[in-house]
Design a protein around this motif. Sequence first.
Motif, mmCIF file in Angstrom:
data_model
loop_
_atom_site.group_PDB
_atom_site.id
_atom_site.type_symbol
_atom_site.label_atom_id
_atom_site.label_comp_id
_atom_site.label_asym_id
_atom_site.label_seq_id
_atom_site.Cartn_x
_atom_site.Cartn_y
_atom_site.Cartn_z
ATOM 1 N N ASP A 212 0.869 -1.175 0.000
ATOM 2 C CA ASP A 212 0.000 0.000 0.000
ATOM 3 C C ASP A 212 0.909 1.229 0.000
ATOM 4 O O ASP A 212 1.502 1.590 1.018
ATOM 5 N N CYS A 213 1.029 1.866 -1.167
ATOM 6 C CA CYS A 213 1.979 2.978 -1.335
ATOM 7 C C CYS A 213 1.310 4.341 -1.214
ATOM 8 O O CYS A 213 1.935 5.364 -1.532
ATOM 9 N N THR A 214 0.047 4.375 -0.790
ATOM 10 C CA THR A 214 -0.685 5.642 -0.763
ATOM 11 C C THR A 214 0.089 6.725 -0.009
ATOM 12 O O THR A 214 0.278 7.834 -0.527
ATOM 13 N N GLU A 215 0.556 6.374 1.187
ATOM 14 C CA GLU A 215 1.263 7.372 2.011
ATOM 15 C C GLU A 215 2.637 7.714 1.441
ATOM 16 O O GLU A 215 3.166 8.783 1.672
ATOM 17 N N THR B 242 14.438 0.176 -12.823
ATOM 18 C CA THR B 242 14.940 1.520 -12.521
ATOM 19 C C THR B 242 16.120 1.469 -11.529
ATOM 20 O O THR B 242 16.570 2.509 -11.060
ATOM 21 N N GLY B 243 16.597 0.267 -11.267
ATOM 22 C CA GLY B 243 17.821 0.097 -10.485
ATOM 23 C C GLY B 243 17.755 0.633 -9.067
ATOM 24 O O GLY B 243 18.672 1.312 -8.610
ATOM 25 N N HIS B 244 16.666 0.336 -8.391
ATOM 26 C CA HIS B 244 16.528 0.804 -7.007
ATOM 27 C C HIS B 244 17.619 0.232 -6.108
ATOM 28 O O HIS B 244 18.071 -0.896 -6.292
ATOM 29 N N SER B 245 17.998 1.020 -5.119
ATOM 30 C CA SER B 245 19.057 0.624 -4.181
ATOM 31 C C SER B 245 18.512 -0.335 -3.115
ATOM 32 O O SER B 245 17.297 -0.567 -3.030
ATOM 33 N N ALA B 246 19.443 -0.824 -2.277
ATOM 34 C CA ALA B 246 19.045 -1.682 -1.146
ATOM 35 C C ALA B 246 18.162 -0.880 -0.187
ATOM 36 O O ALA B 246 17.245 -1.424 0.422
ATOM 37 N N VAL B 247 18.420 0.417 -0.076
ATOM 38 C CA VAL B 247 17.593 1.276 0.797
ATOM 39 C C VAL B 247 16.146 1.264 0.306
ATOM 40 O O VAL B 247 15.200 1.151 1.087
ATOM 41 N N ALA B 248 15.981 1.360 -1.011
ATOM 42 C CA ALA B 248 14.623 1.360 -1.575
ATOM 43 C C ALA B 248 13.922 0.041 -1.263
ATOM 44 O O ALA B 248 12.739 0.029 -0.920
ATOM 45 N N ARG B 249 14.679 -1.053 -1.363
ATOM 46 C CA ARG B 249 14.071 -2.365 -1.077
ATOM 47 C C ARG B 249 13.681 -2.472 0.399
ATOM 48 O O ARG B 249 12.657 -3.045 0.737
ATOM 49 N N THR B 250 14.510 -1.882 1.272
ATOM 50 C CA THR B 250 14.173 -1.896 2.702
ATOM 51 C C THR B 250 12.948 -1.026 2.951
ATOM 52 O O THR B 250 12.089 -1.358 3.765
ATOM 53 N N THR B 251 12.877 0.111 2.235
ATOM 54 C CA THR B 251 11.731 1.025 2.385
ATOM 55 C C THR B 251 10.431 0.292 2.055
ATOM 56 O O THR B 251 9.410 0.485 2.713
ATOM 57 N N LEU B 252 10.496 -0.571 1.032
ATOM 58 C CA LEU B 252 9.312 -1.330 0.625
ATOM 59 C C LEU B 252 8.652 -2.053 1.801
ATOM 60 O O LEU B 252 7.429 -2.061 1.921
ATOM 61 N N ASP B 253 9.491 -2.642 2.673
ATOM 62 C CA ASP B 253 8.982 -3.447 3.787
ATOM 63 C C ASP B 253 7.932 -2.715 4.617
ATOM 64 O O ASP B 253 7.004 -3.317 5.129
ATOM 65 N N ARG B 254 8.129 -1.403 4.751
ATOM 66 C CA ARG B 254 7.200 -0.604 5.575
ATOM 67 C C ARG B 254 5.780 -0.608 5.019
ATOM 68 O O ARG B 254 4.827 -0.370 5.732
ATOM 69 N N TYR B 255 5.673 -0.827 3.707
ATOM 70 C CA TYR B 255 4.355 -0.691 3.073
ATOM 71 C C TYR B 255 3.731 -2.035 2.694
ATOM 72 O O TYR B 255 2.665 -2.081 2.106
ATOM 73 N N LYS B 256 4.424 -3.127 3.052
ATOM 74 C CA LYS B 256 3.925 -4.461 2.678
ATOM 75 C C LYS B 256 2.635 -4.776 3.443
ATOM 76 O O LYS B 256 2.589 -4.646 4.660
ATOM 77 N N ILE B 257 1.587 -5.164 2.704
ATOM 78 C CA ILE B 257 0.320 -5.490 3.381
ATOM 79 C C ILE B 257 -0.144 -6.913 3.086
ATOM 80 O O ILE B 257 -1.067 -7.405 3.727
ATOM 81 N N GLY B 258 0.473 -7.560 2.106
ATOM 82 C CA GLY B 258 0.032 -8.922 1.816
ATOM 83 C C GLY B 258 0.820 -9.541 0.687
ATOM 84 O O GLY B 258 1.832 -8.990 0.250
#
Length: 149
Positions: A83-86, A113-129
């Motif tokens: 859920d990327c709304t925020e 788009t070659g996202h960094s490891a930081v971007a992948r970690t950021t993803l975790d915050r928005y994981k809903i399912g």
Amino acid sequence: MDFLSLSFRSFELEDVKPLKENLLQVERDNFVERNDGIKERRRKANSGKEKSHDELRTIDLDEVAWHDASDNCWLVIYDYVYDCTEFLKNHPGGQDVLLEYAGRDATLAFIGTGHSAVARTTLDRYKIGELPPEERIFRIPDGIKISGF
Ligand code: HEM
């Protein structure tokens, strides 16, 4: 007078020593208590993480598709639902690129788009399912393994 001051001084020194030792002991106890508190909080946080990962909600593509707007934006990346709304207004690459994929799979765009490891970690915050097994395209037996996920 001399005798008085001498006896007073020796009384003082003997008195201070145990007091100092007591204070040091209190400090040590506080430190151990604080340390145990931190360890306990870490343990709880970690066990919580494992639990939530095990208990991820199954969300199918049909449900994801309903969330395709700027005030309600879900993306699928590597068969997980986010859920990327925020996050829209904070995305360093802008809102538009995310909205292009709102309600659908954005894995190739995200990886491409070659996202960094930081971007992948950021993803975790928005994981809903995660998608049900029959709708997955990456996380299937012998499927493509994307590092970092
Ligand atoms: C929720 C999913 C996403 C997250 C958490 C995310 C996170 C980030 C982060 C942290 C950056 C900064 C650079 C880096 O650390 O790699 C970034 C940059 C960027 N992202 Fe995303 N991103 C997401 C989805 C996407 C998607 C689907 C696209 C589609 C094309 C995209 C396109 C870009 C672009 C083009 C940049 C580069 C911006 C620049 O350097 O000027 N992102 N993203």
